[in-house]
Structures are given as C-alpha cells and as structure tokens.
Design a protein around this motif. Structure first.
Motif, PDB file in Angstrom:
ATOM      1  N   UNK A  76       9.621  18.225  -6.488  1.00 32.57           N
ATOM      2  CA  UNK A  76       9.597  17.546  -4.929  1.00 32.57           C
ATOM      3  C   UNK A  76       8.731  18.762  -4.081  1.00 32.57           C
ATOM      4  N   UNK A  77       7.772  17.435  -4.000  1.00 30.40           N
ATOM      5  CA  UNK A  77       7.217  16.975  -2.259  1.00 30.40           C
ATOM      6  C   UNK A  77       5.568  18.476  -2.678  1.00 30.40           C
ATOM      7  N   UNK A  78       4.816  18.138  -3.971  1.00 33.20           N
ATOM      8  CA  UNK A  78       3.938  18.742  -4.552  1.00 33.20           C
ATOM      9  C   UNK A  78       3.195  17.129  -5.817  1.00 33.20           C
ATOM     10  N   UNK A  79       2.452  16.557  -4.802  1.00 34.88           N
ATOM     11  CA  UNK A  79       1.895  15.642  -5.185  1.00 34.88           C
ATOM     12  C   UNK A  79       0.386  15.919  -5.857  1.00 34.88           C
ATOM     13  N   UNK A 127       6.883   6.572 -13.499  1.00 34.22           N
ATOM     14  CA  UNK A 127       8.198   6.587 -13.033  1.00 34.22           C
ATOM     15  C   UNK A 127       7.980   6.122 -11.437  1.00 34.22           C
ATOM     16  N   UNK A 128       8.925   5.801 -10.897  1.00 35.97           N
ATOM     17  CA  UNK A 128       9.105   5.699  -8.931  1.00 35.97           C
ATOM     18  C   UNK A 128       8.967   7.210  -9.055  1.00 35.97           C
ATOM     19  N   UNK A 129       8.866   7.477  -7.405  1.00 36.38           N
ATOM     20  CA  UNK A 129       8.594   8.320  -6.702  1.00 36.38           C
ATOM     21  C   UNK A 129       8.179   9.989  -7.513  1.00 36.38           C
ATOM     22  N   UNK A 130       7.302   9.628  -8.391  1.00 31.95           N
ATOM     23  CA  UNK A 130       6.167  10.423  -9.481  1.00 31.95           C
ATOM     24  C   UNK A 130       5.587  11.642  -8.423  1.00 31.95           C
ATOM     25  N   UNK A 131       5.409  10.908  -7.376  1.00 30.45           N
ATOM     26  CA  UNK A 131       4.375  12.299  -6.835  1.00 30.45           C
ATOM     27  C   UNK A 131       4.925  13.092  -6.585  1.00 30.45           C
ATOM     28  N   UNK A 132       6.304  12.698  -5.564  1.00 32.91           N
ATOM     29  CA  UNK A 132       6.377  13.739  -3.921  1.00 32.91           C
ATOM     30  C   UNK A 132       8.758  13.692  -5.303  1.00 32.91           C
ATOM     31  N   UNK A 135       4.397  14.596   2.923  1.00 32.02           N
ATOM     32  CA  UNK A 135       4.083  14.315   1.070  1.00 32.02           C
ATOM     33  C   UNK A 135       3.413  13.261   0.989  1.00 32.02           C
ATOM     34  N   UNK A 136       3.889  12.232   1.896  1.00 36.15           N
ATOM     35  CA  UNK A 136       3.625  10.733   1.702  1.00 36.15           C
ATOM     36  C   UNK A 136       2.290  10.837   1.816  1.00 36.15           C
ATOM     37  N   UNK A 137       1.868  11.273   3.010  1.00 35.26           N
ATOM     38  CA  UNK A 137       0.638  10.793   3.750  1.00 35.26           C
ATOM     39  C   UNK A 137      -0.351  10.339   2.855  1.00 35.26           C
ATOM     40  N   UNK A 138      -0.559  11.031   1.746  1.00 41.23           N
ATOM     41  CA  UNK A 138      -2.219  10.598   1.219  1.00 41.23           C
ATOM     42  C   UNK A 138      -1.728   9.190   0.312  1.00 41.23           C
ATOM     43  N   UNK A 139      -0.880   8.840   0.688  1.00 43.48           N
ATOM     44  CA  UNK A 139      -0.413   7.599  -0.291  1.00 43.48           C
ATOM     45  C   UNK A 139      -2.267   7.155  -0.716  1.00 43.48           C
ATOM     46  N   UNK A 140      -2.776   6.994  -0.029  1.00 48.71           N
ATOM     47  CA  UNK A 140      -4.036   5.832  -0.209  1.00 48.71           C
ATOM     48  C   UNK A 140      -4.810   6.679  -1.078  1.00 48.71           C
ATOM     49  N   UNK A 141      -5.112   7.765  -0.791  1.00 52.04           N
ATOM     50  CA  UNK A 141      -6.204   8.349  -1.477  1.00 52.04           C
ATOM     51  C   UNK A 141      -5.392   8.867  -2.977  1.00 52.04           C
ATOM     52  N   UNK A 142      -4.313   8.957  -3.495  1.00 51.05           N
ATOM     53  CA  UNK A 142      -3.677   8.670  -4.912  1.00 51.05           C
ATOM     54  C   UNK A 142      -3.689   7.538  -4.843  1.00 51.05           C
ATOM     55  N   UNK A 143      -3.202   6.828  -4.167  1.00 54.04           N
ATOM     56  CA  UNK A 143      -3.902   5.092  -5.035  1.00 54.04           C
ATOM     57  C   UNK A 143      -5.248   4.825  -6.094  1.00 54.04           C
ATOM     58  N   UNK A 144      -6.392   5.432  -4.589  1.00 53.76           N
ATOM     59  CA  UNK A 144      -8.055   5.002  -4.933  1.00 53.76           C
ATOM     60  C   UNK A 144      -8.089   6.342  -6.466  1.00 53.76           C
ATOM     61  N   UNK A 145      -7.555   7.491  -6.431  1.00 57.70           N
ATOM     62  CA  UNK A 145      -7.668   8.594  -7.509  1.00 57.70           C
ATOM     63  C   UNK A 145      -6.838   7.222  -8.343  1.00 57.70           C
ATOM     64  N   UNK A 188       6.043   4.440  -8.567  1.00 57.22           N
ATOM     65  CA  UNK A 188       6.092   3.902  -7.681  1.00 57.22           C
ATOM     66  C   UNK A 188       5.288   4.778  -5.829  1.00 57.22           C
ATOM     67  N   UNK A 189       4.330   4.715  -5.006  1.00 58.05           N
ATOM     68  CA  UNK A 189       3.829   5.129  -4.541  1.00 58.05           C
ATOM     69  C   UNK A 189       4.753   5.109  -3.175  1.00 58.05           C
ATOM     70  N   UNK A 190       4.820   5.976  -1.757  1.00 58.28           N
ATOM     71  CA  UNK A 190       5.780   5.844  -0.989  1.00 58.28           C
ATOM     72  C   UNK A 190       4.896   5.813  -0.134  1.00 58.28           C
ATOM     73  N   UNK A 191       4.929   4.946   1.665  1.00 54.49           N
ATOM     74  CA  UNK A 191       3.688   4.741   2.030  1.00 54.49           C
ATOM     75  C   UNK A 191       4.185   4.509   3.291  1.00 54.49           C
TER      76      UNK A 191
END
Length: 292
Positions: free
Chosen positions: A16-19, A44-49, A61-71, A87-90
């Motif tokens: 949790x909360x550790x993207x 999986x779904x919600x795998x980042x957060x 913890x979802x604020x950097x969603x665009x950054x992780x998509x680019x990664x 999934x990425x929560x945006x």
C-alpha cells in the motif's frame, strides 16, 4: 500456421502507498519475462498503490501516474515486450479514474480503457466509463481488448469486444477471497476462487477467445495463507486454464497457441453467427465486419 506467443502473468503483491517499490518489483518480473522470450506481460489492478482509498495519502500516492506510465513505455521499448501495466489510478480534478493500458513493444500506447463496472465499495471513490463503448485495438499479438476486475461478471462486455474483433482479452484484477459478506463467505470460503475459475473458462468458451487474467497475489512469505485470491491464468476454449497460479506472489509463463482459437471458432462459429442476419442481439452487429 497460427503463431504461439509466450505470455507472462505477473501476480504481484502490491504494498500500500508505495508506488516506487511496487514499480521496481514489477520491473524485475518483466525483465525476467523478456529474458524468457515473452511477447506480453500483464500485471494486476492497483499494482502500484494497492487499493486503500480511505488511507491518508492514497490520492497523493496516485499523483505520479503519468510518470509511471512513461516508465512502462520506456521499459517496453527497451525490452521489446508488450506490457499491460495492470491498472493505474489517475487523478482527474476531484475524481479518480482506474485505467488499463496496452503498451506495444515499441513503447507506443495502443489501447486505453477506463473501468466501467465498478465493484460496490469502489463507487464512493472512482468514476466509471459509463456508456463509453468497449473497443478492441490492433497489436503485435493480434486484436486485443481490455477489461478490469468486476467487468468479468458482465458477459455483455466480452460480446462487445469480440464483436469488434478481439481475440485476446486482458483483465488486470484485484480480487480477494473475502470480497463478499460474512454470510457469503460462510457458505463457501473458496467461493470467490470458484467464481473466478468457473467464469474465466466460460468466457473463453462462449467467445472463442483467450482470457489473460492477472490478479494480485499475497505476500510470498505467507504462501497460500492469504486472503488474496490469485488464480492468475490464461483461459482458452477446448483446453481450459493454462499456467494457473495459486494465491501467492509470483510469475507464470504461458504458451498461448492462437491456433486453438481458430479451432474453437471453426467448431462453435460464435463470430460467424454474430455476423449473420439471424443474429438476435443487434448491438453486436454494428462493428466493421472486416475486423471479425
């Protein structure tokens, strides 16, 4: 002869909360998959957060969603592998959107899907894609569709995707054995496992498609003693489940033989019937027939 694709099911246990930590673990799994010759890796779904929307800091913890998509785009291009990064929560204004992407092996985003059928507790936090159509898209593995978790319970979603030509349907998921009431759990503690395994195979048969299902897993140190349902698998007609996992974190690599789907369609003629004048469900006939 139809191709055979190696597919990696990454059954990640999201902290949790550790993207950043979750991404690093996902990256390691995907690199291993690429070394094994996989053409596709699905997370999986919600795998980042993880899914802890009432925890302070979840939205942050979802604020950097665009950054992780680019990664993930950069990783796909570096490793020459297609990736569905769970999934990425945006954050979108005051709302949160739960989004699945299909990233091609050249780093290009080929598909984007916002979860439509929200699980009941999610409805206080997420915005559904509502009446937007389910649309398939072309990829290096053929025509693909995306669904997310509770969408699995809606046959209509699958029908709309295969009417648009989808051969493979990827479903990132965050499904627990205790996503039911105490009364429901008391009836059968393995009821959700039964739900998943029964429904995944049924969807593959009734749509002559491959269902690539990647669920969250439990902490590896706990083994099967976890409430995470797991069961990540690729379901195909005639054969059933390929590479099915237990409940713990890990990765399964599956050989997906696309000829199986051709044999299934030759036998069941689901897509052929859907194109016919006598088909009873008119909304599935609006697609371009050249894609079927």
């Amino acid at each position: 002869m139809a191709p055979i694709y190696k597919v990696a099911l990454v059954q990640l246990h999201p902290k949790p909360l550790l993207p950043a930590k979750n991404f690093a673990k996902a990256e390691s799994f995907i690199k291993n998959a690429a070394r094994e010759g996989c053409r596709l890796a699905v997370l999986p779904e919600y795998h980042l957060t993880s899914w802890v929307p009432d925890e302070p800091g979840f939205r942050e913890s979802c604020a950097d969603s665009a950054l992780y998509l680019k990664k993930y785009q950069e990783l796909a291009k570096e490793l020459n592998i297609c990736i569905v990064p769970g999934t990425i929560v945006e954050p979108q204004g005051d709302a949160l959107h739960n989004i699945a992407y299909f990233i091609s092996s050249n780093g290009e985003i080929l598909g984007r899907y916002q979860k439509k059928n929200l699980w009941h507790p999610e409805r206080r936090h997420l915005v559904s894609s509502a009446d937007q159509p389910h649309e398939a898209f072309d990829t290096p593995l053929g025509r693909v569709g995306l669904l997310i978790c509770w969408d699995l319970a809606f046959p209509e979603a699958f029908r709309e995707l295969i009417s648009d030509g989808a051969q493979i349907i990827c479903i990132p998921t965050f499904w627990s054995t205790k996503d039911v009431s105490e009364e429901g759990y008391a009836l059968n503690p393995d009821g959700e496992t039964l739900f998943l395994n029964s429904t995944l195979i049924s969807r593959a048969f009734e749509n002559t498609c491959a269902v690539v299902f990647a669920n969250a897993g439990g902490p590896p140190e706990k083994g099967e003693n976890t409430s995470f349902a797991g069961q990540s698998q690729v379901s195909v007609p005639h054969i059933g489940s390929l590479g099915k996992m237990g409940r713990s974190e890990g990765m399964s690599i599956v050989d997906l033989d696309m000829n199986v789907l051709k044999i299934a369609e030759d036998n069941y003629k689901v897509r052929e019937d859907m194109k016919g004048e006598g088909w009873h469900y008119a909304y599935t006939r609006i697609r371009d027939e050249s894609k079927l």
